[in-house]
Design a protein around this motif. Sequence first.
Motif, PDB file in Angstrom:
ATOM      1  N   ASP A   1       0.857  -1.189   0.000  1.00 44.57           N
ATOM      2  CA  ASP A   1       0.000   0.000   0.000  1.00 44.57           C
ATOM      3  C   ASP A   1       0.893   1.239   0.000  1.00 44.57           C
ATOM      4  OD1 ASP A   1       1.008   0.133   2.574  1.00 44.57           O
ATOM      5  OD2 ASP A   1      -0.905  -0.249   3.566  1.00 44.57           O
ATOM      6  N   HIS A   2       0.288   2.412   0.183  1.00 45.53           N
ATOM      7  CA  HIS A   2       1.077   3.647   0.114  1.00 45.53           C
ATOM      8  C   HIS A   2       2.138   3.715   1.212  1.00 45.53           C
ATOM      9  CE1 HIS A   2      -1.872   4.765   3.199  1.00 45.53           C
ATOM     10  NE2 HIS A   2      -1.034   5.730   3.557  1.00 45.53           N
ATOM     11  N   VAL A   3       1.882   3.100   2.363  1.00 48.34           N
ATOM     12  CA  VAL A   3       2.877   3.092   3.442  1.00 48.34           C
ATOM     13  C   VAL A   3       4.110   2.305   3.008  1.00 48.34           C
ATOM     14  CG1 VAL A   3       3.366   2.410   5.822  1.00 48.34           C
ATOM     15  CG2 VAL A   3       1.107   3.330   5.229  1.00 48.34           C
ATOM     16  N   THR A   4       3.873   1.136   2.395  1.00 45.26           N
ATOM     17  CA  THR A   4       4.983   0.306   1.913  1.00 45.26           C
ATOM     18  C   THR A   4       5.820   1.056   0.886  1.00 45.26           C
ATOM     19  OG1 THR A   4       3.479  -1.591   2.134  1.00 45.26           O
ATOM     20  CG2 THR A   4       5.569  -1.964   1.000  1.00 45.26           C
ATOM     21  N   TYR A   5       5.141   1.697  -0.070  1.00 49.35           N
ATOM     22  CA  TYR A   5       5.864   2.432  -1.107  1.00 49.35           C
ATOM     23  C   TYR A   5       6.675   3.581  -0.522  1.00 49.35           C
ATOM     24  CZ  TYR A   5       3.395  -0.122  -4.792  1.00 49.35           C
ATOM     25  OH  TYR A   5       2.934  -1.097  -5.632  1.00 49.35           O
ATOM     26  N   ASN A   6       6.116   4.268   0.446  1.00 51.68           N
ATOM     27  CA  ASN A   6       6.849   5.365   1.083  1.00 51.68           C
ATOM     28  C   ASN A   6       8.112   4.857   1.775  1.00 51.68           C
ATOM     29  OD1 ASN A   6       5.569   8.244   1.072  1.00 51.68           O
ATOM     30  ND2 ASN A   6       3.814   6.872   1.237  1.00 51.68           N
ATOM     31  N   ILE A   7       7.983   3.725   2.457  1.00 51.36           N
ATOM     32  CA  ILE A   7       9.155   3.148   3.131  1.00 51.36           C
ATOM     33  C   ILE A   7      10.225   2.763   2.114  1.00 51.36           C
ATOM     34  CG2 ILE A   7       9.996   1.195   4.502  1.00 51.36           C
ATOM     35  CD1 ILE A   7       7.221   1.162   5.885  1.00 51.36           C
ATOM     36  N   LEU A   8       9.810   2.111   1.025  1.00 51.70           N
ATOM     37  CA  LEU A   8      10.755   1.682  -0.003  1.00 51.70           C
ATOM     38  C   LEU A   8      11.508   2.875  -0.602  1.00 51.70           C
ATOM     39  CD1 LEU A   8       8.542  -0.969  -1.817  1.00 51.70           C
ATOM     40  CD2 LEU A   8      10.718  -1.451  -0.691  1.00 51.70           C
ATOM     41  N   ILE A   9      10.759   3.926  -0.939  1.00 50.91           N
ATOM     42  CA  ILE A   9      11.387   5.106  -1.544  1.00 50.91           C
ATOM     43  C   ILE A   9      12.372   5.745  -0.572  1.00 50.91           C
ATOM     44  CG2 ILE A   9      10.960   7.438  -2.416  1.00 50.91           C
ATOM     45  CD1 ILE A   9       8.221   6.389  -3.428  1.00 50.91           C
ATOM     46  N   GLN A  10      11.962   5.875   0.688  1.00 50.29           N
ATOM     47  CA  GLN A  10      12.835   6.501   1.677  1.00 50.29           C
ATOM     48  C   GLN A  10      14.127   5.709   1.863  1.00 50.29           C
ATOM     49  OE1 GLN A  10      10.723   7.325   5.373  1.00 50.29           O
ATOM     50  NE2 GLN A  10       8.916   8.004   4.237  1.00 50.29           N
ATOM     51  N   GLU A  11      14.003   4.384   1.961  1.00 47.68           N
ATOM     52  CA  GLU A  11      15.193   3.565   2.197  1.00 47.68           C
ATOM     53  C   GLU A  11      16.106   3.514   0.974  1.00 47.68           C
ATOM     54  OE1 GLU A  11      16.047   2.713   5.078  1.00 47.68           O
ATOM     55  OE2 GLU A  11      14.138   3.167   6.053  1.00 47.68           O
TER      56      GLU A  11
ATOM     57  N   VAL B   1      10.151   2.754  -7.933  1.00 48.71           N
ATOM     58  CA  VAL B   1       9.074   2.615  -6.942  1.00 48.71           C
ATOM     59  C   VAL B   1       8.181   3.852  -6.962  1.00 48.71           C
ATOM     60  CG1 VAL B   1       8.534   2.371  -4.490  1.00 48.71           C
ATOM     61  CG2 VAL B   1      10.456   1.102  -5.468  1.00 48.71           C
ATOM     62  N   TYR B   2       8.798   5.035  -7.106  1.00 50.42           N
ATOM     63  CA  TYR B   2       7.991   6.264  -7.135  1.00 50.42           C
ATOM     64  C   TYR B   2       7.048   6.276  -8.339  1.00 50.42           C
ATOM     65  CZ  TYR B   2       6.729  11.181  -7.430  1.00 50.42           C
ATOM     66  OH  TYR B   2       6.016  12.363  -7.519  1.00 50.42           O
ATOM     67  N   HIS B   3       7.559   5.891  -9.507  1.00 45.43           N
ATOM     68  CA  HIS B   3       6.708   5.853 -10.707  1.00 45.43           C
ATOM     69  C   HIS B   3       5.600   4.809 -10.563  1.00 45.43           C
ATOM     70  CE1 HIS B   3       9.066   8.792 -12.687  1.00 45.43           C
ATOM     71  NE2 HIS B   3      10.130   8.015 -12.893  1.00 45.43           N
ATOM     72  N   ARG B   4       5.933   3.707  -9.924  1.00 42.99           N
ATOM     73  CA  ARG B   4       4.918   2.670  -9.695  1.00 42.99           C
ATOM     74  C   ARG B   4       3.836   3.190  -8.761  1.00 42.99           C
ATOM     75  NH1 ARG B   4       6.057  -3.526  -7.540  1.00 42.99           N
ATOM     76  NH2 ARG B   4       3.956  -4.316  -7.920  1.00 42.99           N
ATOM     77  N   MET B   5       4.257   3.917  -7.755  1.00 46.90           N
ATOM     78  CA  MET B   5       3.308   4.506  -6.809  1.00 46.90           C
ATOM     79  C   MET B   5       2.388   5.489  -7.523  1.00 46.90           C
ATOM     80  SD  MET B   5       4.262   6.482  -3.272  1.00 46.90           S
ATOM     81  CE  MET B   5       2.994   6.933  -2.091  1.00 46.90           C
ATOM     82  N   CYS B   6       2.994   6.307  -8.397  1.00 47.07           N
ATOM     83  CA  CYS B   6       2.200   7.289  -9.138  1.00 47.07           C
ATOM     84  C   CYS B   6       1.230   6.611 -10.094  1.00 47.07           C
ATOM     85  CB  CYS B   6       3.118   8.241  -9.906  1.00 47.07           C
ATOM     86  SG  CYS B   6       4.082   9.333  -8.837  1.00 47.07           S
ATOM     87  N   SER B   7       1.683   5.497 -10.718  1.00 46.92           N
ATOM     88  CA  SER B   7       0.813   4.792 -11.661  1.00 46.92           C
ATOM     89  C   SER B   7      -0.400   4.194 -10.970  1.00 46.92           C
ATOM     90  CB  SER B   7       1.600   3.685 -12.379  1.00 46.92           C
ATOM     91  OG  SER B   7       1.915   2.625 -11.489  1.00 46.92           O
ATOM     92  N   LYS B   8      -0.275   3.945  -9.667  1.00 46.22           N
ATOM     93  CA  LYS B   8      -1.398   3.429  -8.885  1.00 46.22           C
ATOM     94  C   LYS B   8      -2.219   4.562  -8.263  1.00 46.22           C
ATOM     95  CE  LYS B   8       0.737  -1.009  -7.710  1.00 46.22           C
ATOM     96  NZ  LYS B   8      -0.347  -1.863  -8.245  1.00 46.22           N
TER      97      LYS B   8
END
Length: 364
Positions: free
Chosen positions: A90-100, A113-120
């Motif tokens: 979910d958005h929490v997972t994506y935020n963690i991935l991008i930050q790390e 990961v950011y583009h994938r998040m945006c595509s969703k």
Amino acid sequence: MMEDALSMFQEMKIQDLKPSLDTYNPIICSLSGEGKFDDALHFLNEMKEFGLEPDTETYDGLIRAYGKFKMYDEMGMCVKQMELNGCFPDHVTYNILIQEYSRGGLLQRMQKVYHRMCSKRMRLQCQPETLAAMLDAYATFGMVEKMETFYRKLVNSRTRMDDDLIRKVAKVYIKSYMFSRLEDFGLELRSAFGATDIVWCLRLLSYACLLSRKGMDIIVQEMRHARGRWNVNFANIIMLAYVKMKDFKHLMILLAQLPIHGVKPDIVTIGIVLDANKIGFDDMGTIEKWRKMGYLNRVVEMKTDSLVLTAFGKGHFLKSCEEVYSSLDPENRERKTWTYDDLIALILKPIGSMKLQETKIVNS
């Protein structure tokens, strides 16, 4: 207090109390956060035996811990395992991935990961901490265009940038010789968050790097109208510009005004005067005046912003201090409390002492 937590957890099972997902998640998160991944995965498998399926919170704890220990391949495998088990990020997972990934400097993974998040269509769920981490990563690699894109996103989120991140962005502009951009940057930050010392520093540096006396005068007038307080950092910025322009007249005037502004010299100020004397300033009287005022008996301090040294360099005196200090015996170096007089004697002897003696004779 993991020992107590695990002891209580075992007591639950002895009492035939079935652990829930809310019981397992903090244990798995805490163990992995300590780097005890084998133990964490043991409890992950155990919860499945109880018929409990891991949720996003379970995997998020593992992913964050893998990032903490720079285990980036394990992060990716954890996401794949998560998806195979039918638990989608979910958005929490994506935020963690991008930050790390951004902290690890893995730009391609971060961007993917950011583009994938945006595509969703989760763009609006990108946390300010994530935007700041991406901005930091782009600034680290000096990628001006992308850096500015995420700077805009962060400012538009009305999230205050911390001073260290501001400095990091500003250093990119300085190293790219985009000095006028520092003024724009300072004005944008002032508009969003108000005038602070770092904002005044950026704006003064912009004109100082451009060697614009008129521009610096305008900023000083604005500071006066805004009742901004002078400090040694602002004074050093202006004086460094005067030295670079060899404008010794205005340098002398500003040095005379420092006590009026309540500004005491730091090691950079001392270096400015001594370095200026090497290129024709011919004013060791200021050093002697500071000695009589007791300024040089104080413990050495560096109160000048690192941005100033990035813009103008350390100068001959500061570099000499570092070289001589590093050459000293470690025991003597740590045992002594260093004052400005100590450094001046160390760097300038015997030439410096001879000039000071000449100055004393002339003054008397």
